[in-house]
Design a protein around this motif. Structure first.
Motif, PDB file in Angstrom:
ATOM      1  N   GLU A 255      22.315  12.512  52.994  1.00 58.12           N
ATOM      2  CA  GLU A 255      21.242  12.906  53.897  1.00 58.12           C
ATOM      3  C   GLU A 255      21.294  12.050  55.148  1.00 58.12           C
ATOM      4  OE1 GLU A 255      17.178  13.194  52.524  1.00 58.12           O
ATOM      5  OE2 GLU A 255      17.889  14.167  50.691  1.00 58.12           O
ATOM      6  N   TYR A 256      20.975  12.663  56.272  1.00 59.18           N
ATOM      7  CA  TYR A 256      21.008  11.937  57.544  1.00 59.18           C
ATOM      8  C   TYR A 256      20.179  10.665  57.428  1.00 59.18           C
ATOM      9  CZ  TYR A 256      20.401  10.826  62.445  1.00 59.18           C
ATOM     10  OH  TYR A 256      20.384  10.174  63.646  1.00 59.18           O
ATOM     11  N   PRO A 257      20.599   9.488  57.847  1.00 56.87           N
ATOM     12  CA  PRO A 257      21.832   9.260  58.607  1.00 56.87           C
ATOM     13  C   PRO A 257      23.020   8.878  57.721  1.00 56.87           C
ATOM     14  CG  PRO A 257      20.518   7.275  58.661  1.00 56.87           C
ATOM     15  CD  PRO A 257      19.776   8.254  57.784  1.00 56.87           C
ATOM     16  N   ASN A 258      22.821   8.917  56.417  1.00 53.21           N
ATOM     17  CA  ASN A 258      23.914   8.510  55.521  1.00 53.21           C
ATOM     18  C   ASN A 258      24.685   9.735  55.041  1.00 53.21           C
ATOM     19  OD1 ASN A 258      23.128   5.728  55.625  1.00 53.21           O
ATOM     20  ND2 ASN A 258      21.399   6.287  54.298  1.00 53.21           N
ATOM     21  N   VAL A 259      25.397  10.313  55.953  1.00 53.55           N
ATOM     22  CA  VAL A 259      26.104  11.552  55.656  1.00 53.55           C
ATOM     23  C   VAL A 259      27.603  11.284  55.599  1.00 53.55           C
ATOM     24  CG1 VAL A 259      26.530  13.917  56.419  1.00 53.55           C
ATOM     25  CG2 VAL A 259      24.317  12.861  56.819  1.00 53.55           C
ATOM     26  N   GLU A 260      28.241  11.935  54.643  1.00 51.66           N
ATOM     27  CA  GLU A 260      29.689  11.779  54.510  1.00 51.66           C
ATOM     28  C   GLU A 260      30.309  13.176  54.481  1.00 51.66           C
ATOM     29  OE1 GLU A 260      32.437   8.790  51.855  1.00 51.66           O
ATOM     30  OE2 GLU A 260      30.348   9.093  51.338  1.00 51.66           O
ATOM     31  N   ARG A 261      31.495  13.295  55.054  1.00 54.94           N
ATOM     32  CA  ARG A 261      32.172  14.598  55.070  1.00 54.94           C
ATOM     33  C   ARG A 261      33.504  14.448  54.357  1.00 54.94           C
ATOM     34  NH1 ARG A 261      34.170  17.474  60.579  1.00 54.94           N
ATOM     35  NH2 ARG A 261      34.491  19.563  59.766  1.00 54.94           N
ATOM     36  N   LEU A 262      33.807  15.383  53.490  1.00 56.74           N
ATOM     37  CA  LEU A 262      35.121  15.312  52.849  1.00 56.74           C
ATOM     38  C   LEU A 262      35.745  16.700  52.796  1.00 56.74           C
ATOM     39  CD1 LEU A 262      35.252  16.419  49.668  1.00 56.74           C
ATOM     40  CD2 LEU A 262      33.874  14.402  49.275  1.00 56.74           C
ATOM     41  N   PHE A 263      37.049  16.705  52.630  1.00 57.12           N
ATOM     42  CA  PHE A 263      37.814  17.949  52.590  1.00 57.12           C
ATOM     43  C   PHE A 263      38.445  18.058  51.217  1.00 57.12           C
ATOM     44  CE2 PHE A 263      37.664  16.358  56.909  1.00 57.12           C
ATOM     45  CZ  PHE A 263      37.054  17.427  57.533  1.00 57.12           C
ATOM     46  N   MET A 264      38.294  19.221  50.614  1.00 60.71           N
ATOM     47  CA  MET A 264      38.663  19.372  49.215  1.00 60.71           C
ATOM     48  C   MET A 264      39.610  20.565  49.024  1.00 60.71           C
ATOM     49  SD  MET A 264      35.846  19.486  46.264  1.00 60.71           S
ATOM     50  CE  MET A 264      36.257  18.911  44.641  1.00 60.71           C
ATOM     51  N   PRO A 265      40.887  20.292  48.799  1.00 61.74           N
ATOM     52  CA  PRO A 265      41.817  21.403  48.523  1.00 61.74           C
ATOM     53  C   PRO A 265      41.464  22.050  47.178  1.00 61.74           C
ATOM     54  CG  PRO A 265      42.988  19.384  49.138  1.00 61.74           C
ATOM     55  CD  PRO A 265      41.577  18.994  48.861  1.00 61.74           C
ATOM     56  N   VAL A 266      41.375  23.367  47.168  1.00 63.44           N
ATOM     57  CA  VAL A 266      41.054  24.090  45.932  1.00 63.44           C
ATOM     58  C   VAL A 266      42.013  25.274  45.756  1.00 63.44           C
ATOM     59  CG1 VAL A 266      38.598  23.468  45.919  1.00 63.44           C
ATOM     60  CG2 VAL A 266      39.330  25.520  47.127  1.00 63.44           C
ATOM     61  N   GLY A 267      41.932  25.869  44.582  1.00 69.77           N
ATOM     62  CA  GLY A 267      42.772  27.020  44.239  1.00 69.77           C
ATOM     63  C   GLY A 267      42.780  27.126  42.739  1.00 69.77           C
ATOM     64  N   CYS A 268      43.681  27.910  42.185  1.00 73.12           N
ATOM     65  CA  CYS A 268      43.743  27.998  40.727  1.00 73.12           C
ATOM     66  C   CYS A 268      43.967  26.601  40.153  1.00 73.12           C
ATOM     67  CB  CYS A 268      44.861  28.931  40.288  1.00 73.12           C
ATOM     68  SG  CYS A 268      45.044  28.959  38.483  1.00 73.12           S
ATOM     69  N   GLN A 269      43.196  26.273  39.153  1.00 69.31           N
ATOM     70  CA  GLN A 269      43.223  24.925  38.561  1.00 69.31           C
ATOM     71  C   GLN A 269      44.208  24.851  37.390  1.00 69.31           C
ATOM     72  OE1 GLN A 269      40.484  22.435  39.616  1.00 69.31           O
ATOM     73  NE2 GLN A 269      40.586  23.824  41.354  1.00 69.31           N
ATOM     74  N   HIS A 270      44.849  25.971  37.087  1.00 69.11           N
ATOM     75  CA  HIS A 270      45.806  26.024  35.971  1.00 69.11           C
ATOM     76  C   HIS A 270      45.223  25.320  34.740  1.00 69.11           C
ATOM     77  CE1 HIS A 270      48.911  28.101  38.248  1.00 69.11           C
ATOM     78  NE2 HIS A 270      48.417  27.434  39.264  1.00 69.11           N
ATOM     79  N   CYS A 271      44.069  25.866  34.338  1.00 70.21           N
ATOM     80  CA  CYS A 271      43.298  25.295  33.224  1.00 70.21           C
ATOM     81  C   CYS A 271      44.110  25.302  31.926  1.00 70.21           C
ATOM     82  CB  CYS A 271      42.035  26.122  32.998  1.00 70.21           C
ATOM     83  SG  CYS A 271      41.050  26.392  34.487  1.00 70.21           S
ATOM     84  N   SER A 272      43.881  24.280  31.092  1.00 64.38           N
ATOM     85  CA  SER A 272      44.503  24.252  29.751  1.00 64.38           C
ATOM     86  C   SER A 272      43.912  25.326  28.868  1.00 64.38           C
ATOM     87  CB  SER A 272      44.219  22.911  29.077  1.00 64.38           C
ATOM     88  OG  SER A 272      45.203  21.997  29.377  1.00 64.38           O
ATOM     89  N   ASP A 273      42.595  25.545  29.051  1.00 65.68           N
ATOM     90  CA  ASP A 273      41.892  26.547  28.252  1.00 65.68           C
ATOM     91  C   ASP A 273      41.283  27.560  29.222  1.00 65.68           C
ATOM     92  OD1 ASP A 273      40.675  27.904  26.269  1.00 65.68           O
ATOM     93  OD2 ASP A 273      39.293  26.316  25.681  1.00 65.68           O
ATOM     94  N   PRO A 274      42.106  28.450  29.777  1.00 64.49           N
ATOM     95  CA  PRO A 274      41.657  29.281  30.893  1.00 64.49           C
ATOM     96  C   PRO A 274      40.807  30.479  30.481  1.00 64.49           C
ATOM     97  CG  PRO A 274      44.039  29.525  30.511  1.00 64.49           C
ATOM     98  CD  PRO A 274      43.503  28.708  29.394  1.00 64.49           C
ATOM     99  N   PRO A 275      39.551  30.528  30.952  1.00 58.09           N
ATOM    100  CA  PRO A 275      38.693  31.673  30.630  1.00 58.09           C
ATOM    101  C   PRO A 275      39.267  32.991  31.136  1.00 58.09           C
ATOM    102  CG  PRO A 275      37.502  30.051  32.004  1.00 58.09           C
ATOM    103  CD  PRO A 275      38.860  29.496  31.747  1.00 58.09           C
TER     104      PRO A 275
END
Ligand code: SF4
Ligand code: SF4
Length: 215
Positions: free
Chosen positions: A45-65
């Motif tokens: 929350e302002y003024p303690n704000v942080e921004r991050l970038f998160m690569p996503v996509g198929c997670q190749h789950c071990s137990d994939p629904p």
């Protein structure tokens, strides 16, 4: 045994989307389809704000629904953990897209091109009719992995055997490799850093790890 996973270092990613572009180029995905995406996340929350970038996509789950609900057996899992889709068997029901907690799957009903109804020269060359009306997602560039292995290369070490996104990253934020090998780059990163996986509480055991060391 081998289990291929991706490690994304959130301390390093600068959100440049080079991985996204490399994926689109390598896998010839149409407009609106991004097997590799990078989320722009704002925290705090302002003024303690942080921004991050998160690569996503198929997670190749071990137990994939997605695999559990697939009525046609089109979704499968290789011995090395990579979750696959057989386009010839997929009936396009989209059950998998609904079941996937990571919104990793896409379906394109009609051909889509960058500039209207006609493909560019490159799009025409690389257009795959087999991907129309069926589920599609990140493959961990399994074709590159397999071609590299056949040449005696090591996935995650040799670029020709490694997913395009990891090769292209300008910040060395994406690392691919074998989780079962204690000496692999991914195993070392996970030993030396604090990490989490997305929606761990669902028990899907994603093959996508995020490094996040509090500053
Ligand atoms: S992220 Fe989604 S599509 Fe990929 S394996 Fe897991 S459930 Fe399936
Ligand atoms: S290429 Fe690397 S730095 Fe750029 S968005 Fe992708 S993961 Fe982040």
């Amino acid at each position: 045994m081998t289990r291929y996973v991706m490690v994304a270092d959130l301390n390093r990613c600068v959100g440049c989307q080079t991985c996204t572009a490399a994926c689109k180029h390598t896998n010839a995905t149409p407009p609106g389809v991004q097997w590799r995406k990078v989320l722009d996340v704002e925290m705090g929350e302002y003024p303690n704000v942080e921004r991050l970038f998160m690569p996503v996509g198929c997670q190749h789950c071990s137990d994939p629904p997605c695999m559990e609900v697939c009525p046609s057996t089109a979704t499968g899992q290789r011995k090395d953990g990579i979750v696959t889709i057989d386009y010839d068997i997929c009936i396009g029901c989209s059950y998998c897209a609904v079941a996937c907690p990571y919104q990793a799957r896409y379906k394109v009903e009609t051909p889509r091109f960058a500039y209207g109804e006609q493909p560019t020269e490159t799009e025409a060359l690389r257009f795959d009719e087999g991907r129309i009306g069926v589920a599609q997602k990140c493959t961990f560039c399994s074709d590159r992995v397999d071609a590299g292995l056949a040449r005696g290369l090591k996935p995650g070490v040799d670029p020709d055997a490694t997913p395009a996104c990891a090769n292209a990253c300008i910040a060395n934020a994406l690392t691919f490799g074998d989780l079962e090998d204690p000496d692999s780059n991914v195993s070392k990163l996970l030993t030396d850093n604090t990490w989490f996986r997305m929606h761990e509480e669902l028990g899907t055991e994603p093959g996508f790890f995020y490094l996040w060391n509090e500053k």
